[in-house]
Design a protein around this motif. Structure first.
Motif, mmCIF file in Angstrom:
data_model
loop_
_atom_site.group_PDB
_atom_site.id
_atom_site.type_symbol
_atom_site.label_atom_id
_atom_site.label_comp_id
_atom_site.label_asym_id
_atom_site.label_seq_id
_atom_site.Cartn_x
_atom_site.Cartn_y
_atom_site.Cartn_z
ATOM 1 N N ASP A 146 0.817 -1.227 0.000
ATOM 2 C CA ASP A 146 0.000 0.000 0.000
ATOM 3 C C ASP A 146 0.847 1.272 0.000
ATOM 4 N N TRP A 147 2.052 1.211 -0.561
ATOM 5 C CA TRP A 147 2.922 2.382 -0.459
ATOM 6 C C TRP A 147 2.303 3.615 -1.119
ATOM 7 N N GLY A 163 0.066 -10.386 -15.489
ATOM 8 C CA GLY A 163 -0.402 -10.526 -14.110
ATOM 9 C C GLY A 163 0.527 -9.957 -13.053
ATOM 10 N N ASP A 164 1.831 -9.821 -13.365
ATOM 11 C CA ASP A 164 2.775 -9.229 -12.422
ATOM 12 C C ASP A 164 2.478 -7.737 -12.238
ATOM 13 N N TRP A 165 2.899 -7.219 -11.081
ATOM 14 C CA TRP A 165 2.819 -5.778 -10.821
ATOM 15 C C TRP A 165 4.242 -5.218 -10.735
ATOM 16 N N TYR A 166 4.430 -3.947 -11.111
ATOM 17 C CA TYR A 166 5.740 -3.324 -10.882
ATOM 18 C C TYR A 166 5.568 -2.022 -10.099
ATOM 19 N N LEU A 167 6.608 -1.718 -9.342
ATOM 20 C CA LEU A 167 6.592 -0.562 -8.446
ATOM 21 C C LEU A 167 7.061 0.699 -9.166
ATOM 22 N N HIS A 168 6.365 1.804 -8.912
ATOM 23 C CA HIS A 168 6.807 3.111 -9.416
ATOM 24 C C HIS A 168 6.384 4.163 -8.390
ATOM 25 N N LEU A 169 7.366 4.724 -7.696
ATOM 26 C CA LEU A 169 7.023 5.740 -6.684
ATOM 27 C C LEU A 169 6.478 7.000 -7.344
ATOM 28 N N PHE A 170 6.811 7.197 -8.631
ATOM 29 C CA PHE A 170 6.293 8.360 -9.359
ATOM 30 C C PHE A 170 5.243 7.838 -10.357
ATOM 31 N N THR A 171 5.337 8.163 -11.627
ATOM 32 C CA THR A 171 4.275 7.732 -12.544
ATOM 33 C C THR A 171 4.536 6.297 -13.036
ATOM 34 N N PRO A 172 3.511 5.657 -13.613
ATOM 35 C CA PRO A 172 3.715 4.312 -14.164
ATOM 36 C C PRO A 172 4.777 4.292 -15.264
ATOM 37 N N ARG A 173 5.078 5.454 -15.814
ATOM 38 C CA ARG A 173 6.082 5.520 -16.880
ATOM 39 C C ARG A 173 7.499 5.655 -16.320
ATOM 40 N N GLN A 174 7.617 5.531 -14.969
ATOM 41 C CA GLN A 174 8.920 5.638 -14.295
ATOM 42 C C GLN A 174 9.134 4.464 -13.336
ATOM 43 N N PRO A 175 9.331 3.255 -13.875
ATOM 44 C CA PRO A 175 9.519 2.095 -12.998
ATOM 45 C C PRO A 175 10.758 2.240 -12.094
ATOM 46 N N ALA A 212 16.810 2.917 -2.055
ATOM 47 C CA ALA A 212 16.798 1.606 -1.388
ATOM 48 C C ALA A 212 15.404 1.280 -0.873
ATOM 49 N N LYS A 213 14.996 0.043 -1.060
ATOM 50 C CA LYS A 213 13.660 -0.385 -0.619
ATOM 51 C C LYS A 213 13.813 -1.554 0.354
ATOM 52 N N ASP A 214 12.895 -1.664 1.303
ATOM 53 C CA ASP A 214 12.857 -2.851 2.153
ATOM 54 C C ASP A 214 12.609 -4.054 1.234
ATOM 55 N N PRO A 215 13.517 -5.054 1.250
ATOM 56 C CA PRO A 215 13.384 -6.159 0.297
ATOM 57 C C PRO A 215 12.071 -6.933 0.453
ATOM 58 N N ASP A 216 11.459 -6.877 1.626
ATOM 59 C CA ASP A 216 10.187 -7.592 1.800
ATOM 60 C C ASP A 216 9.003 -6.780 1.298
ATOM 61 N N LEU A 217 9.230 -5.536 0.906
ATOM 62 C CA LEU A 217 8.157 -4.656 0.425
ATOM 63 C C LEU A 217 6.923 -4.702 1.338
ATOM 64 N N PRO A 218 7.109 -4.501 2.650
ATOM 65 C CA PRO A 218 5.973 -4.581 3.576
ATOM 66 C C PRO A 218 5.047 -3.386 3.407
ATOM 67 N N ASP A 219 3.821 -3.493 3.900
ATOM 68 C CA ASP A 219 2.920 -2.346 3.895
ATOM 69 C C ASP A 219 3.552 -1.187 4.665
ATOM 70 N N PHE A 220 3.085 0.000 4.327
ATOM 71 C CA PHE A 220 3.619 1.207 4.964
ATOM 72 C C PHE A 220 2.862 1.468 6.262
ATOM 73 N N VAL A 221 3.600 1.596 7.350
ATOM 74 C CA VAL A 221 2.962 1.934 8.619
ATOM 75 C C VAL A 221 3.515 3.285 9.057
ATOM 76 N N GLN A 222 2.628 4.271 9.166
ATOM 77 C CA GLN A 222 3.029 5.639 9.532
ATOM 78 C C GLN A 222 3.906 5.620 10.785
ATOM 79 N N GLY A 223 5.038 6.309 10.713
ATOM 80 C CA GLY A 223 5.894 6.425 11.892
ATOM 81 C C GLY A 223 6.864 5.265 12.050
#
Ligand code: NOJ
Length: 531
Positions: A146-147, A163-175, A212-223
């Motif tokens: 849920d980042w 079916g796979d998903w890919y991460l993009h912190l900005f737009t989908p055009r910026q993997p 750098a990303k947490d390799p487990d890609l866990p949900d984001f918990v505020q704080g």
């Protein structure tokens, strides 16, 4: 190179060129390297030390070039690699160093690596260069976590047809790239060398705290600390190896590091990491002496322990232009607060921006100017049908986005498109009064913002007391900043309503506006004195 030359970056004035909107050499409505080369004498005359170019590489321009398809090719809209090489050496001949912009967090969806990853399918080694994951939910129909997006209001995951998903912190055009992969690290060190070999003196690092990303890609918990994708400890190892590369060439880094925690921010500036980072805390503060002083003290405090010089920024290609921000009721900057139709008093904002210019140019360290700041350009209010910035669309049209500070520069009042380019309509429309801000008109007007910047930069270059070094606060009434620098420079800034008495001095070097008849410093005005 002598020591002063080697340490140029510790007190430099650096001018940000947003290539697409700087000057259009071929008349197609888009700024280009030919346009920049033709304007190099203007930049040398302005008196800056270095030029930072926002990304000029091959790009579909889905995010103004911060979506790079090939780092070793110049986008044909801007020119060629041979032209970039010429530009770098011509600038150097005029005493201007070059800083390029590297965007390591993500690439364009048109980058060969991403195209190969899409073609190769789930579980392939090609996909390991990015963050591909199966989805959650019964049929993988939910994103892997849920980042929140760095461009608020839109998702950070996109599902591809297999079916796979890919991460993009900005737009989908910026993997986002996977920085835990050795090939990603190798490739970027190679890119750094590519540009250092071409005589580049420095690199601006885009989104430097996000790689750098947490390799487990866990949900984001505020704080939660560590944060799953902001300011992770793994980053420092990356920058230590970048530093080793830069040291081979005597080149320097400036990191785009947005972090609220001063101690965490300072970690990027340790002697074997980045040389400098942008000081966004100062840029976001309101026009208020106490707030500005708090930020200055905090900045100098966090830098003192590590020996890195501070940087000072009033605006850039992402934020509301200074004269507009300071002319509004809320003079602070926050992305979330941007709205269409905010009432603005430009005369007030310009007065304050002029004072802020003298303030930032007198503070210890390096200072960044964004193209058009030296002309006092306001933020343009574009109609939604002309906006191209993805930030606007991703907010659902609520946020006007950043194009208002990216409108093509006015160079010549009497020429078509205010001299931006001779024939083609500029890629973003210029406001009707743009010609009034033209550089040629301001160049002959001693009261212009351009004349103020030229005078200030000349004094800053030739007199002692500017750039790197200590600052000493002087006693001053509420609402007033007063400090001295070694060599007898005193800077006073009045943000309060009443005019104030100037401290003892032997000469007035420069004022941002007229002094009162009594010799006092009026509201929203700054002065440089020799004491
Ligand atoms: C920061 C850049 O300054 C901005 O323009 C860009 O959209 C993001 N990083 C993503 O690269």
């Amino acid at each position: 190179m002598d020591a002063a030359d080697q340490n140029w970056w510790r007190g430099a004035a650096i001018y940000q060129v947003y290539v697409r909107s700087f000057a259009d050499g071929n008349g197609d409505g888009t700024g280009d390297l030919a346009g920049v080369r033709a304007r190099l004498p203007y930049l040398a005359e302005l008196g800056v030390d270095a030029l930072w170019f926002t990304p000029w590489y091959l790009s579909p321009l889905a995010d103004g070039g911060y979506d790079v398809a090939d780092y070793r090719t110049i986008d044909p809209a801007f020119g060629t690699l041979a032209e970039a090489e010429k530009l770098i050496s011509e600038a150097r001949d005029l005493g201007l160093r070059t800083i390029v912009d590297i965007v390591p967090n993500h690439v364009s969806d048109q980058h060969p690596w991403f195209r190969a990853a899409l073609a190769a399918g789930p579980g392939s080694p090609e996909r390991e260069l990015f963050h591909f994951r199966p989805g959650r939910g019964e049929n993988g129909e939910l994103p892997p976590n849920d980042w929140p997006s760095e461009f608020p209001g839109a998702p950070t995951w996109t599902r591809v047809p297999d079916g796979d998903w890919y991460l993009h912190l900005f737009t989908p055009r910026q993997p986002d790239l996977n920085w835990a992969h050795p090939a990603v690290r190798r490739e970027h060190e190679d890119i750094l060398r590519f540009w250092f070999e071409r005589g580049v003196a420095g690199v601006r690092i885009d989104s430097a705290a996000l790689l750098a990303k947490d390799p487990d890609l866990p949900d984001f918990v505020q704080g939660d600390t560590p944060h799953p994708f902001v300011d992770r400890d793994e980053l420092h190892d990356i920058y230590r190896s970048w530093r080793a590369v830069a040291d081979e060439y005597g080149a320097v880094f400036v990191g785009e590091v947005w972090l609220p925690d001063a101690e965490r921010f300072a970690r990027y500036l340790r002697p074997d990491e980045l040389h400098t980072a942008f000081n966004f805390d100062f840029m976001t503060r309101p026009w208020d002496a106490a707030e500005l002083r708090r930020s200055i003290d905090r900045t100098l405090g966090e830098h003192a322990g590590i020996g890195a010089p501070a940087t000072w920024v009033l605006c850039n290609h992402d934020v509301t232009r200074t004269v507009t921000r300071y002319g509004r009721e809320d003079t602070a900057f926050a992305f979330a607060a941007k709205r269409f139709g905010t009432p603005t008093d430009l005369a007030l904002g310009t007065r304050r921006a002029r004072a802020a210019a003298l303030l930032s140019l007198a503070l210890p360290g390096a200072v960044y100017l964004y193209q058009g700041e030296e002309l006092g350009l306001p933020e343009a209010e574009l109609t939604p049908d002309r906006i191209q910035d993805p930030m606007h669309f991703r907010s659902g049209g609520v946020d006007p986005g950043r194009d208002g500070c990216r409108v093509p520069m006015p160079w010549a009042a009497d020429e078509p498109y205010a001299g931006f380019g001779s024939t083609g309509e500029p890629w973003l429309p210029q406001p009707v009064d743009w010609a009034a801000y033209a550089a040629d008109r301001q160049a002959t007007d001693p009261a212009s913002v351009l004349a103020l910047y030229r005078a200030a930069l000349r004094i800053r270059r030739t007199r002692p007391g500017f750039g790197d070094g200590p600052l000493h606060w002087l006693a001053s009434p509420e609402g007033v900043l007063a400090f001295s620098r070694p060599g007898g420079l005193v800077c006073v800034v009045n943000t309060a309503a009443a005019p104030v008495e100037l401290p003892a001095h032997t000469a007035v070097l420069l004022t941002s506006g007229p002094l009162a008849a009594t010799g006092r410093l009026p509201r929203d005005t700054a002065v440089w004195l020799r004491a």
